[in-house]
Design a protein around this motif. Structure first.
Motif: not given
Length: 1268
Positions: A259, A288, A335, A338-339
């Motif tokens: 993330t 990320g 973003s 993954m999140g």
């Protein structure tokens, strides 16, 4: 609730405000400027933050004007700076500019500090800004050994730059140690702090190293940090390029997905402060796997679309020209699949002081009132401090005529002793503004500014204006008198303007005389005289007529002129509206133009221009030229056509109040039917002597009813028109006056505009004679302030203009103008909105921000001024800019001011067409109908490097066959630091082009020599200069071509010709051809001559020489011979003695050889030979007169090598081949002793015999073949 104040109270307040803001305007007359005393005014100063180059001498500018001229002194760090004690410091003559010279040693850093300039004369002291002097610094990067950076594939990484602190801050960029730029994308990018961020590291990042570079502005140096080397630990050791763009690239390489998390800034929230007018830069960089996407939002609202811009792959948000409404909370959202994660940034907007009302110089007369206003805004609210002559106002001697009310100083009943210079200093924690404004009290008696006893000459019935500029303090009153009479001239045919000019609306003979203007104030009076002479107008009374003439005939155009005998008359002619050139076929006389032997080119319009130094008159006629034609088919077509004769015997009948019948007798139509009649009229009240079109009627009528207007004394005339032109006007009819009536319309084009800041000038288009409808036409003018519901003001005017005085600055008025005569008033007029006069804008654009777009353009942004400070209609914001210097040393630049306007209420604009690599200064003003407002603070900016212009004077010379010399000069506009030149060249021969070769040179090299690999081909060169930005415009040249070079032409395959090869030439044909080659020893180079073209041959031989020829069949297309693609030295050897001797020897040997040959081959023919063999050949006789031999063959058989036509007959052919082809060609074929040593190898196969080497049996060339 209290009601509105009474009207008298408003009037009192208005008069008070006007009296306090009144001031005297000083004329620009140098004699006035030099005589009037004036306190000092700062005219030029260095910027507040003055950063200097340590390699140059330091210059701190301070210039001022005043009368008497001011003296200067300086303070440094608020203490007196004694210039005399420091031998390095000097002050420029007649200026306060400091010069600190380091040629004899010294450290510039010793002079850093805060400087302030004082300009003083006996009337006051003016101050400059506090100038902070700093020396530019470009420290070296500390030496360090960097260990390889080991990182796991997929992990985030930050490579820190930490550049040495410079002044100003350096520009940071990342490159490899081999100077290749680092490719950046949303995964790998450089932050605003200069660090390089990897959102996740991939194995491919090991392919290069990473070095941080810092470029320093003043020294133009680039410092490089030791490079970082990456070692990436991976589960997939092979860097498969096919996976680079794979949708599951990370999983394919075994990298775990994560993330997002923020690499910069840290945490979930931060704050940032920005100053009003600056750019706000917010940055979020996240790590990320996969690489996160960044999005930006503003809490409680939208991002300002007109000012927001995303940068660095959406990782940065830039908001330009920040204002208070841009405060608030912003957050970035990172973003991936993954999140997501967000970071909030709280933005606070503060403001350094900016002007609302900057104080202006105040010039008053004794006893007058005035005020100085110093109003500024900022966040926090700035404080205002007043000073007088550089000292705080509190410590200055008391002045009972001066009252301080916060940001305003009010002066009442000023006296001479009130003169001083006031400073307003407004400041807060973010900055300050300092403004000087002097108060000058003038006590000047009236004086005239124009030359005395001027002579003004005007034309009768024209409008004229007599000027009488004057000056005085208090402002004098002005009156005009004529011929010493006691009555003041104003009203009726006269109008006096506030600037002293007297307008006479229509000049008459009785207006001639001496006019005296008298200016008076309490200190005295002054007068001046103007002598007015009235001259008769210039008129063409016999005009040129349209004419139709046959080619070769004579045409006369009349132009008889009447003019004032005291004026010099000049008569000129135009043809088709261009000045006519008087050729030897033309004769220009005083009253006519005669054209002899008319030709088609003479057709057109002819204009007679009669002019004096005061006026001119024009008359035009059209000349039609007829070409010779066949006999016409009917009688009318044979007759010449002309303009109709004038109509005659005009008669008025059926007289009525609003109509009359006009009858006339047509004139002769001169063989062209009349198509139209034009009726014109003239009236004797408003425009006597001027004719106007009334109506138009078909050519078939000779009587018409004319509609008339009331109270006009009409006179009519008629003009006939046919296809050739118009007749002369008929003689005028008798006069007829209609009865009067009230006007049925009102004047048009009603306007209300201010000619001065405190008036409104109401104007309209006066009604003409046909709309006056009665005597004593006058106008009722009404006006009132818009939306005030006050009573209408009104006045009756006989002219077309009325000035309303004592108006506020630029306020709207309702205006009505109604026509009236002795019979009554016209209809109710429409209401028109006008505006009183404009004053100069009081405020300058603030927070001017400059953003450099590229090397030739900048983007400007500024804050709009308040509408009440415009004091008129906002026309545009205008930028004045000038090129202060070039960043290249010792390059002179023009400092001419240029301007760019941005119409309307705009807040941004683009200035283009700038010079790259230059220092510019820029000021902005507000422009209304009156002019420019005050100038904003001077801004400085620097344009980056650009590509240079083309090198100048690119020369290509070819001294011999082996080398080509190239020379060039540096570009006129380097537009940066030249790093070299690029030369591209390619060899070509016809359509064949060789491989391009590229050479790079140093910036100091301006010469180059090319060694030719191919002596036949030519070369095409392209040269351009380079800066760091790239290559500039290229200049292209080609190596010289031989003057006898021809373009190859393809020949059809039928009967392909045989080409005899000549050294130095190339033969080109599409069909296969047998070539007889010749080998010869080298002889001295001969200049190339015109190319030899294959041609047919007749049995001729020149007395000079005989050479092998190229022939072809009659059906074959000629074969052109193209010289080789090089240029010999163009020395003219035709005049050299050795060459003439050699040619004579060769000619003698060839002649002997021909005689022996002909004797051997003789079959009884005759050989008449020209006695003088050295006489040039003539073109008249192809046999005897050209000096050729005549030979006849008994058998009439073609010899071997002759050319036979398709019907079996032998075709005689001509030959142009001579000694020129082989003796003077590109390569000579004779020995120095004159012997001919060339060998011609002739193949005697059947194909050649039938068509390829054809010649008559009598050809001397065949004789040579046979001997060979």
């Amino acid at each position: 609730m209290a009601g509105p104040p009474p009207p008298w109270a408003c009037t009192a307040v208005l008069l008070c405000a006007l009296s306090l803001s009144g001031a005297i305007e000083i004329p620009m007359d140098p004699s006035i400027q030099n005589e009037l005393s004036q306190p000092p005014t700062i005219t030029k100063q260095s910027v507040k933050d003055h950063i200097v180059d340590p390699r140059d001498n330091i210059l701190i500018e301070c210039e001022a004007k005043g009368n008497p001229a001011p003296s200067f002194h300086w303070t440094r760090n608020s203490k007196f700076f004694n210039i005399a004690k420091d031998p390095r410091v000097s002050m420029r003559r007649r200026s306060g500019t400091l010069v600190i010279d380091f040629r004899s040693g010294g450290r510039p850093e010793e002079y850093e500090g805060e400087y302030q300039c004082f300009a003083r004369n006996k009337f006051g002291t003016a101050l400059s800004n506090r100038i902070r002097l700093q020396v530019s610094k470009s420290p070296l990067w500390p030496k360090e050994n960097l260990d390889p950076v080991v990182v796991q594939e997929g992990a985030p990484l930050t490579l820190q730059c930490n550049p040495p602190p410079g002044l100003p801050s350096p520009v940071i960029f990342w490159m490899s140690s081999s100077m290749e730029p680092i490719t950046q994308d949303k995964r790998v990018s450089q932050g605003h702090n200069g660090d390089l961020y990897f959102s996740n590291v991939m194995l491919q990042d090991m392919q290069t190293d990473y070095s941080c570079n810092a470029r320093f502005h003043f020294t133009h140096t680039i410092q490089q940090k030791n490079p970082f080397n990456l070692k990436v630990l991976t589960n997939h050791p092979y860097n498969d390029s096919s996976l680079r763009n794979h949708p599951d690239m990370y999983s394919a390489r075994g990298v775990a997905e994560r993330t997002p998390s923020f690499m910069y800034p840290q945490g979930t929230a931060s704050s940032q402060m920005v100053l009003r007018g600056m750019d706000l830069l917010l940055e979020c960089i996240a790590s990320g796997v996969p690489t996160p996407d960044i999005a930006w939002y503003k809490k409680g609202g939208d991002l300002p679309s007109d000012k927001a811009k995303f940068e660095n792959f959406n990782k940065a948000l830039r908001i330009t020209n920040v204002s208070e409404e841009d405060s608030g909370e912003y957050f970035c959202l990172a973003s991936n699949k993954m999140g997501s994660i967000r970071h909030t940034i709280s933005v606070r907007v503060k403001a350094a002081p900016y002007w609302l009302d900057e104080p202006k110089n105040l010039i008053l007369a004794p006893g007058e009132d005035g005020r100085l206003v110093c109003r500024a805004n900022g966040n926090p609210k700035p404080t205002v401090q007043w000073m007088v002559n550089g000292e705080p106002l509190q410590s200055a001697p008391p002045n009972p005529n001066r009252e301080v009310a916060g940001d305003t100083i009010i002066f009442r009943d000023t006296q001479i002793s009130s003169r001083a210079v006031y400073q307003c200093n407004t400041s807060n924690e973010h900055g300050y503004l300092l403004a000087n404004a002097f108060v000058s009290v003038l006590d000047v008696p009236p004086r005239m500014l124009s030359p005395r006893n001027q002579l003004i000459r005007v034309i009768l019935y024209n409008r004229t204006r007599l000027d009488c500029p004057f000056f005085g303090s208090p402002i004098p009153t002005l009156r005009w008198f004529k011929n010493g009479q006691g009555s003041n001239l104003d009203g009726g045919n006269y109008h006096v303007y506030e600037n002293g000019s007297l307008e006479i609306k229509m000049i008459r003979k009785e207006d001639q005389g001496i006019y005296t203007c008298v200016a008076t104030n309490i200190l005295g009076k002054a007068e001046n005289q103007v002598r007015l002479e009235v001259k008769d107008p210039t008129r063409i009374y016999r005009m040129p007529e349209d004419q139709v003439a046959k080619r070769g005939t004579t045409v006369q155009l009349e132009c008889r002129v009447k003019h004032d005998p005291s004026l010099k008359l000049a008569v000129s002619w135009l043809k088709d509206d261009e000045p006519l050139y008087i050729s030897n076929r033309m004769k220009k006389e005083e009253d006519s133009l005669t054209i002899f032997g008319v030709a088609e080119r003479d057709q057109g319009s002819y204009t007679c221009v009669a002019s004096t130094e005061l006026d001119q008159d024009l008359a035009k006629a059209y000349l039609t030229v007829l070409a010779d034609q066949a006999t016409p088919t009917n009688r009318l077509a044979a007759l010449p056509k002309g303009r109709p004769d004038r109509p005659r015997d005009l008669e008025l009948t059926d007289l009525a109040e609003r109509s009359v019948r006009l009858t006339w007798i047509p004139g002769d139509d001169n063989n062209s039917p009349i198509t139209d009649y034009v009726v014109q009229f003239e009236e004797d009240q408003f425009q006597p002597g001027v004719w106007h079109d009334h109506s138009k009627f078909p050519g078939s009528v000779n009587s018409a009813v004319l509609r008339l207007s009331p109270y006009v004394n009409y006179q009519f005339r008629v003009i006939a028109i046919n296809e050739v032109g118009s007749s002369h006007p008929s003689l005028p009819s008798e006069r007829y006056r209609t009865s009067g009536a009230p006007p049925e319309s009102n004047p048009s084009d009603v306007k209300g505009e201010g000619s001065r800041k405190n008036n409104m000038e109401i104007t309209w288009t006066p009604m003409n004679a046909t709309s006056a409808f009665g005597p004593n036409l006058r106008y009722i003018v009404k006006w009132r302030r818009r939306e005030t519901r006050e009573a209408w003001n009104n006045v009756t005017v006989w002219g077309s203009r009325y000035v309303v005085g004592q108006t506020p600055v630029y306020v709207p008025y309702e205006i009505r103008v109604q026509a009236e005569n002795d019979f009554g008033k016209g209809p109710e007029p429409d209401t028109v909105i006008g505006y009183s006069g404009e004053d100069y804008p009081r405020a300058a654009p603030t927070d001017v921000k400059i953003r450099v777009l590229n090397s030739t353009a900048i983007s400007l942004q500024w804050n709009r001024v308040y509408s009440d400070t415009v004091q008129g209609q906002l026309r545009e914001y205008r930028a004045y800019y000038w090129r202060e210097s070039s960043l290249l040393k010792n390059l002179w630049v023009s400092q001419k001011r240029q301007q760019a306007g941005f119409p309307g209420d705009r807040l941004r604009g683009v200035v283009s067409r700038l010079f790259p690599y230059s220092n510019y200064k820029l000021e902005m003003v507000v422009v209304n109908g009156r002019g420019d407002g005050p100038r904003s603070e001077t801004k400085e900016f620097t344009t980056p490097e650009g590509v240079p212009s083309a090198p100048r004077r690119f020369r290509v010379r070819q001294p011999n066959l082996e080398t080509i010399n190239l020379e060039w000069d540096h570009p006129e506009h380097p537009n940066g630091i030249l790093i070299g030149y690029t030369l591209k060249y390619v060899a070509f021969n016809g359509t064949k082009v060789g491989k391009q070769i590229v050479e790079n040179f140093s910036p100091n090299q301006t010469k180059f020599t090319v060694q030719r690999a191919d002596p036949v081909s030519r070369y095409r060169f392209s040269l351009s200069a380079r800066t760091q930005v790239g290559s500039g415009e290229a200049v292209t040249e080609e190596s010289p071509a031989p003057p006898n070079e021809a373009t190859p032409t393809a020949a059809p395959p039928t009967s392909p010709p045989t080409t005899v090869g000549v050294p130095g030439t190339v033969s080109s044909t599409d069909a296969p051809a047998t070539t007889a080659t010749t080998e010869a020893t080298t002889v001295p180079t001969v200049p190339p001559v015109a190319p030899t073209t294959a041609a047919t041959t007749e049995a001729t031989a020149t007395t000079a020489s005989t050479a092998a020829t190229t022939t072809e069949s009659p059906a074959a297309t000629r074969t052109e011979i193209r010289e080789s693609a090089y240029t010999n030295n163009q020395a003219d050897i035709a005049t050299q003695g050795w060459f003439i001797g050699l040619m004579c020897a060769v000619a003698l040997l060839v002649l002997i050889l021909l005689i022996v040959c002909f004797i051997k081959r003789s079959r009884g023919g005759k050989y008449p030979v020209r006695e003088k063999k050295d006489v040039p050949l003539g073109p008249e006789d192809p046999k005897e007169e050209d000096g050729s031999f005549d030979y006849s063959d008994e058998d009439n058989k073609p010899l071997q090598g002759s050319q036979t036509s398709l019907d079996g007959t032998i075709k005689q052919q001509e030959s142009d081949d001579s000694l020129v082809d082989y003796g003077e060609g590109g390569e000579g074929q004779f020995n120095e002793d004159g012997s001919f040593i060339g060998q011609y190898t002739v193949k005697k196969d059947k194909e050649e015999t039938e068509g390829n080497e054809s010649s008559e049996a009598t050809s001397p060339v065949n004789a040579i073949y046979s001997l060979a």
